[in-house]
Design an enzyme around this catalytic site. Structure first.
Site, PDB file in Angstrom:
ATOM      1  N   LYS A 124       0.873  -1.003   0.052  1.00 56.08           N
ATOM      2  CA  LYS A 124      -0.059  -0.401  -0.079  1.00 56.08           C
ATOM      3  C   LYS A 124       0.265   1.754  -0.309  1.00 56.08           C
ATOM      4  O   LYS A 124       1.973   1.701   1.040  1.00 56.08           O
ATOM      5  CB  LYS A 124      -0.478   0.016   1.202  1.00 56.08           C
ATOM      6  CG  LYS A 124      -2.253  -0.717   0.909  1.00 56.08           C
ATOM      7  CD  LYS A 124      -3.284  -0.565   2.146  1.00 56.08           C
ATOM      8  CE  LYS A 124      -3.214   0.445   3.180  1.00 56.08           C
ATOM      9  NZ  LYS A 124      -4.215   1.262   2.915  1.00 56.08           N
ATOM     10  N   CYS A 157      -8.379  -0.651 -11.382  1.00 62.99           N
ATOM     11  CA  CYS A 157      -8.906  -0.628 -10.704  1.00 62.99           C
ATOM     12  C   CYS A 157     -10.521  -0.421  -9.824  1.00 62.99           C
ATOM     13  O   CYS A 157     -10.454  -1.656  -9.729  1.00 62.99           O
ATOM     14  CB  CYS A 157      -9.770   0.654 -11.735  1.00 62.99           C
ATOM     15  SG  CYS A 157      -8.515   1.293 -13.089  1.00 62.99           S
ATOM     16  N   ASP A 206     -16.603 -10.068   7.386  1.00 66.88           N
ATOM     17  CA  ASP A 206     -15.578  -9.780   7.245  1.00 66.88           C
ATOM     18  C   ASP A 206     -15.137  -8.244   7.469  1.00 66.88           C
ATOM     19  O   ASP A 206     -16.089  -7.306   7.340  1.00 66.88           O
ATOM     20  CB  ASP A 206     -15.979 -10.188   4.976  1.00 66.88           C
ATOM     21  CG  ASP A 206     -16.419 -11.281   4.931  1.00 66.88           C
ATOM     22  OD1 ASP A 206     -15.747 -12.228   5.870  1.00 66.88           O
ATOM     23  OD2 ASP A 206     -16.998 -11.573   3.488  1.00 66.88           O
ATOM     24  N   HIS A 248      -5.190 -17.220  -5.144  1.00 69.55           N
ATOM     25  CA  HIS A 248      -4.621 -16.326  -5.301  1.00 69.55           C
ATOM     26  C   HIS A 248      -3.860 -17.520  -6.832  1.00 69.55           C
ATOM     27  O   HIS A 248      -3.730 -16.152  -7.617  1.00 69.55           O
ATOM     28  CB  HIS A 248      -3.271 -15.143  -5.639  1.00 69.55           C
ATOM     29  CG  HIS A 248      -4.294 -14.383  -4.275  1.00 69.55           C
ATOM     30  ND1 HIS A 248      -5.753 -13.133  -4.958  1.00 69.55           N
ATOM     31  CD2 HIS A 248      -3.848 -14.051  -2.972  1.00 69.55           C
ATOM     32  CE1 HIS A 248      -6.320 -12.472  -3.364  1.00 69.55           C
ATOM     33  NE2 HIS A 248      -4.541 -12.739  -2.765  1.00 69.55           N
ATOM     34  N   CYS A 256      -8.585 -16.784   2.159  1.00 70.86           N
ATOM     35  CA  CYS A 256      -9.691 -15.707   1.337  1.00 70.86           C
ATOM     36  C   CYS A 256     -10.864 -17.191   0.631  1.00 70.86           C
ATOM     37  O   CYS A 256     -11.222 -17.602   0.167  1.00 70.86           O
ATOM     38  CB  CYS A 256      -9.045 -14.786   0.194  1.00 70.86           C
ATOM     39  SG  CYS A 256     -10.411 -13.408   0.517  1.00 70.86           S
TER      40      CYS A 256
HETATM   41  N1  GLN Z   1     -16.685 -13.545   1.819  1.00 70.87           N
HETATM   42  C1  GLN Z   1     -15.975 -12.394   0.158  1.00 70.87           C
HETATM   43  C2  GLN Z   1     -15.809 -13.301  -0.092  1.00 70.87           C
HETATM   44  O1  GLN Z   1     -14.972 -14.786  -0.234  1.00 70.87           O
HETATM   45  C3  GLN Z   1     -14.733 -11.980   1.674  1.00 70.87           C
HETATM   46  C4  GLN Z   1     -13.720 -11.745   0.429  1.00 70.87           C
HETATM   47  C5  GLN Z   1     -12.507 -10.888   1.543  1.00 70.87           C
HETATM   48  O2  GLN Z   1     -11.871 -11.321   2.251  1.00 70.87           O
HETATM   49  N2  GLN Z   1     -11.713  -9.535   0.662  1.00 70.87           N
HETATM   50  O3  GLN Z   1     -15.625 -12.948  -1.364  1.00 70.87           O
HETATM   51 ZN    ZN Z   2      -9.703 -12.296   2.162  1.00 71.30          ZN
END
Ligand code: GLN
Ligand code: ZN
Length: 760
Positions: A118, A522, A605, A700, A732
Site C-alpha cells: 500500500k 481499478c 468480513d 491467488h 480467502c
Molecule cells: N466473503 C468474501 C469472499 O469470500 C471475503 C472477501 C475478502 O476477504 N476480500 O469473497
Molecule cells: Zn480475504
C-alpha cells in the site's frame, strides 16, 4: 500573483483506456508501439486537461506504477529480471510488475514479481524497490526527457515530478539484511545527475516528493533527509519539496530549513500547521498550499477557503502557490462523465478535473479579487449550503440512534469459554472443522446474469431463479465435498462493499468513478454522502434459501463496518468514527435479521481493518478504539449460541493483536498460507483465546495444494494453537478461481483435515 500547479493527475484515463490497453498488450493483442501510442495520447489529453494551471506535472504518468518507474530510472532492476537481456525494457518492466511479460507466458519463463504494498494510507499499491549490499544505480532519464519534449508542445511551464531519494529508500526493502541507508550516498550521486540533466533540458522547477516527512522518523532518517537536500542543492534547479497525507509535526522545522526553493504542505490535513510553516519558512522560499482535497470527491467550500487564504496571501504574496493537497491519482477523472448521479448529490461533488478548476478559481479570486469570480463563488456556496442542509444527508433519527450506542451493545452475553460450550453442543463439528471464506467461482454466466438484470434485460423473477439455482449448485458441491460449515457462495454480489452499499441509505454510486488500485486494476469506491440507514434485510432471502437446502450449518456472510468505510469515499462533514458507527448499526440490524431467520453462524468480513491504520503510530490506538467498537456493536448483539466469524485477508497481526482479541469473534479466519504459519506466532504469544482458521492455501494461485502440504501447515499451526480451537479453510474467497481448481483443492483440504483429526 499566486501561482497554480498540480502534483499529479490520474493515469488510467476517463474511460480506463490505459487499463484496457495494458490488458490487451499483456495478452499479445496489441504491439508495444500501439501501447506506447495510447499512453502518449493519454498524457497529451491529461496535459491539456491541466493547462488551466500555471505549471503542469510531467513524469507523474506511469504505465504501471510510479515507484517502479523510479526504480527503472535509477537502474535499480532486480537481478532475476535484468538477466532477460534479449527483450526490451518494457518487458522487463512488466516482469518486475507482474512476474511475466507477454512472451514469457508462452515460454513458461516467469519470474517472481516485485512485492506490492500500500502507498501510505491510500488504496493505491506500489511495487516495492529491492536493495542489497551490492545494489548499484545508473541513471536512465531518456523516458522522462522524451515526455518533457512532448509536454512542451502543449504547455509552457512544465514541472517534472520525481520521488525523493529518502522516500524512495524508505519505501524499499533490503533483501539481504543490509542497511538501506547505506545506499544513500550512491543514490544521491544518481539523483544529482538526474537533476543536472533536467537543468540542461531547460527545466526550472522539479517537484520532488518526500511524503515520509509526515511520518514518525527515526533520527537516522531525519539525518538522511537533511544530508540529501544539502547535497542536492548543488544541482541549481529549483526544487519544490512536496509532503502530503498528513501533518509535519516534529519534522516541521526540518522541512522548513532544508535548502530547497519551495515546500508543499497538505493544507487539508495539516491546516493547523500553516501559520507555523509561514513563520518558519525563510523569506526566499515558495510555499505551496494543497488547499483542495486530493483524497476525496467533495466540492471545496471556496468562500470559506478564501476567508483563510486571503490573509495568507497578503503575507506571502508571490511566494504563495496553490495546488491540490496531493496527487489527484486518488480521485476519479471527471464528474462530467457521470450522467446517472442524482442531481443534488452531483452538485456536491468534484473529481480531478473539477478540483483543478477550483484551484484556478481560488487563484483568480486572490489575484483579481473575489468580484472577478463572484458568480462562481455564489454557485459554489449554494451547493455547499444545499449539502449542509439536505434532508437526504441528515436524518435526526439515525443521529439519535448513533448517540444512544452504549458499551453493552458491544458485549456478548457470556464469555467465549461459556459460549463455546453451547456452540460445540449445538454444531457437533469434528476436530479441524472445514469451511470456506464465502465466495465460490464467479463464472462468466453468473456475471452475465447479474449484468442482464442490472440493465433491465432480465426480469427480476428470472434473475432470482438463476441465483437460487447457483446457490443450490454451490450447496450440493459443498455437501459432496464434505465441508462442515457451508456458505451460499455469494453469486448475487458484484463486490463486497457495493452489494451492501446499494441497499443501504446514505450511499451513492458513480458510473465511471474509477480509481487506480494497482497496475491495470481499478476500483470504483461508493460515496457515503449521508447518514447510513438499514431499511430492509439484504441477505436473509439468499441465506435462508441456502440453509433450507442442507442440514449442515449455513454461514451468513456480511461485510463489516470498518471495511465499508475504508473502501468508500466518506463524508468530510463528520468524523470517520461517526460514519463508522452508523455503518455498524446498519450491519448490526442485518446480523440480527439473520439470527431471527434461524442462521446460527454469521461471518462479518473485515478485510480492510488494517488498511485504516493511521500513518503515525501515535494515532493507532485512537483508530483501533473506534474501529473495534464499531465491529463489536455490529457483531456482539447476538445470542450466545450464535457463532460469529470474522475474516481478514492480510498477514500482519503482531502489532494489532490486542485489538483483534477485543473484537471477541468466536472464530477468526485469516490469510496465512504464504507466511508458513509463522504469523500464528502473534496469536500464540498473545494467547489469543478464541478459535482461529489459518488459511491453508493461497487462493491467488491456480495451483492445487497437496494433502501433505496442508497437513504440514496445520501441524505447524497446531504447535502454536490448541487443536480444539483450529479450523481449516482457504486463505480467502474463491470467486476468482474456477470450479476445476476449487474442487480438487477443497477435496485435498478436507482430506487433510480428516487425517489430522485422526492423527493429531
Ligand atoms: N466473503 C468474501 C469472499 O469470500 C471475503 C472477501 C475478502 O476477504 N476480500 O469473497
Ligand atoms: Zn480475504
Amino acid at each position: 500573483m499566486v501561482t497554480t500547479h498540480n502534483l499529479g493527475f490520474p493515469r488510467i484515463g476517463r474511460n480506463r483506456e490505459l487499463k484496457f490497453a495494458l490488458e490487451k498488450y499483456w495478452k499479445g493483442g496489441i504491439s508495444e508501439s500501439a501501447l506506447s501510442d495510447i499512453a502518449a495520447d493519454l498524457r497529451v489529453r491529461h496535459w491539456q486537461d491541466q493547462s488551466i494551471l500555471d505549471w503542469i506535472p510531467v513524469g507523474d504518468f506511469s504505465l504501471y506504477d510510479h515507484v517502479l518507474d523510479m526504480s527503472f530510472m535509477l537502474g535499480n532492476i532486480p537481478e532475476r529480471v535484468s538477466t532477460f537481456s534479449t527483450s526490451g525494457t518494457i518487458d522487463n518492466y512488466f516482469r518486475v510488475a507482474r512476474g511475466r511479460s507477454a512472451s514469457d507466458i508462452a515460454a513458461h519463463s516467469c519470474v517472481n514479481a516485485g512485492e506490492m504494498t500500500k502507498w501510505f494510507d491510500t488504496n493505491y499499491h506500489y511495487i516495492v524497490p529491492e536493495f542489497n549490499r551490492n545494489t548499484k544505480f545508473s541513471l536512465d532519464v531518456s523516458g522522462l526527457l522524451e515526455q518533457i519534449q512532448h509536454a512542451r508542445k502543449i504547455h509552457q511551464q512544465i514541472k517534472p515530478v520525481i520521488l525523493g531519494p529518502v522516500t524512495y529508500l524508505w519505501l524499499g526493502k533490503s533483501k539481504d539484511g543490509s542497511d538501506k541507508l547505506d545506499r544513500l550516498d550512491d543514490l544521491l550521486g544518481v539523483y544529482a545527475q538526474l537533476l543536472d540533466q533536467l537543468k540542461h533540458a531547460g527545466i526550472q522547477w522539479v517537484q520532488i516528493d518526500e511524503p515520509i516527512l509526515v511520518m514518525e522518523l527515526a533520527q537516522e532518517w531525519k539525518y538522511a533527509v537533511r544530508k540529501t537536500y544539502y547535497q542536492l542543492q548543488a544541482a541549481s534547479v529549483n526544487l519544490m519539496l512536496t509532503t502530503y497525507f498528513g501533518q509535519l509535526q516534529d519534522n516541521l522545522q526540518l522541512a522548513c530549513e532544508l535548502p530547497v526553493q519551495g515546500l508543499h504542505l497538505d493544507a487539508v490535513t495539516a491546516y493547523d500547521e500553516i501559520d507555523k510553516v509561514i513563520d518558519w519558512l525563510p523569506g526566499h522560499k515558495v510555499l505551496s498550499l494543497g488547499v483542495v482535497n486530493g483524497r476525496n470527491i467533495w466540492k471545496t467550500d471556496l468562500t470559506q477557503t478564501l476567508n483563510w487564504l486571503e490573509p495568507v496571501y497578503s503575507r506571502l504574496q508571490d511566494r504563495l502557490w496553490l495546488a491540490p493537497s496531493c496527487s489527484l491519482l486518488h480521485v476519479p477523472v471527471d464528474l462530467d462523465s457521470e450522467h446517472k448521479l442524482d442531481t443534488d448529490i452531483r452538485s456536491w461533488l468534484a473529481f480531478a478535473a473539477q478540483k483543478l478548476n477550483e484551484i484556478e478559481i481560488l487563484a483568480n479570486a486572490l489575484n483579481h479579487g473575489r468580484e472577478s469570480v463572484a458568480e462562481i463563488l455564489r454557485e459554489n456556496s449554494a451547493a455547499v449550503t444545499s449539502r449542509k442542509q439536505s434532508k437526504r444527508v441528515h436524518h435526526v433519527d439515525i443521529k439519535a440512534r448513533t448517540q444512544e450506542i452504549n458499551e453493552s451493545m458491544g458485549i456478548r452475553q457470556s464469555s467465549y469459554d461459556q459460549r463455546s460450550v453451547l456452540q460445540r453442543k449445538q454444531f457437533r463439528l469434528p476436530l479441524f472443522p472445514t469451511t470456506t471464506i464465502g465466495s465460490f467461482p464467479q463464472t462468466l454466466e453468473i456475471r452475465q446474469t447479474r449484468r442482464d438484470f442490472r440493465e433491465g434485460k432480465l426480469p427480476e423473477a428470472e434473475y432470482r431463479q438463476a441465483m437460487r439455482k447457483e446457490i443450490e449448485f454451490c450447496v450440493r458441491e459443498q455437501e459432496a465435498l464434505g465441508l462442515d460449515v457451508l456458505v451460499h457462495g455469494e453469486p448475487e454480489r458484484n463486490d463486497m462493499v457495493e452489494y451492501f452499499g446499494e441497499q443501504l441509505g446514505g450511499f451513492a454510486f458513480t458510473q465511471f468513478g474509477w480509481v487506480q488500485s494497482y497496475g491495470s486494476r481499478c476500483v470504483k469506491p461508493p460515496i457515503i454522502y449521508g447518514d447510513v440507514s438499514h431499511s430492509h434485510a439484504m441477505t436473509t432471502e439468499w441465506i435462508e434459501y441456502a440453509q433450507s437446502l442442507t442440514r449442515k450449518p449455513m454461514k451468513g456472510m456480511l461485510t463489516g463496518p470498518v471495511t465499508m468505510l475504508n473502501w468508500s469515499f466518506v463524508r468530510d462533514d463528520q468524523p470517520r468514527a461517526q460514519t463508522c458507527m452508523q455503518l455498524a448499526l446498519a450491519i448490526r440490524d442485518e446480523v440480527l435479521a439473520l439470527e431471527r431467520a434461524g442462521i446460527k453462524i454469521i461471518q462479518i468480513d473485515e478485510a480492510a481493518m488494517r488498511e485504516g491504520l493511521p500513518l503515525r503510530k501515535s494515532q493507532w490506538n485512537d483508530y483501533l478504539d473506534w474501529a473495534i467498537r464499531a465491529f463489536r456493536v455490529t457483531a456482539n448483539g447476538v445470542k450466545d449460541a450464535t457463532q460469529i466469524h470474522t475474516h481478514m485477508c492480510y498477514s500482519e497481526f503482531n502489532d494489532i493483536m490486542e485489538a483483534i482479541a477485543r473484537m471477541d469473534a468466536d472464530v477468526i479466519t485469516i490469510e496465512t498460507s504464504r507466511s508458513d504459519m509463522e504469523l500464528l506466532d502473534a496469536f500464540d504469544q498473545f494467547r489469543y483465546p478464541n478459535e482461529i482458521g489459518p488459511g491453508v492455501y493461497d487462493i491467488h494461485s491456480p495451483n492445487i495444494p497437496s494433502v501433505d502440504s496442508i497437513i504440514e501447515l496445520m501441524e505447524k499451526a497446531a504447535q502454536r494453537i490448541p487443536v480444539e480451537r483450529l479450523w481449516v479453510n482457504p486463505d480467502c474467497g474463491l470467486k476468482t478461481r474456477t470450479w476445476e481448481e476449487v474442487k480438487p483443492a477443497l477435496h485435498n483440504m478436507i482430506a487433510a483435515s480428516r487425517h489430522l483429526a485422526r492423527h493429531l
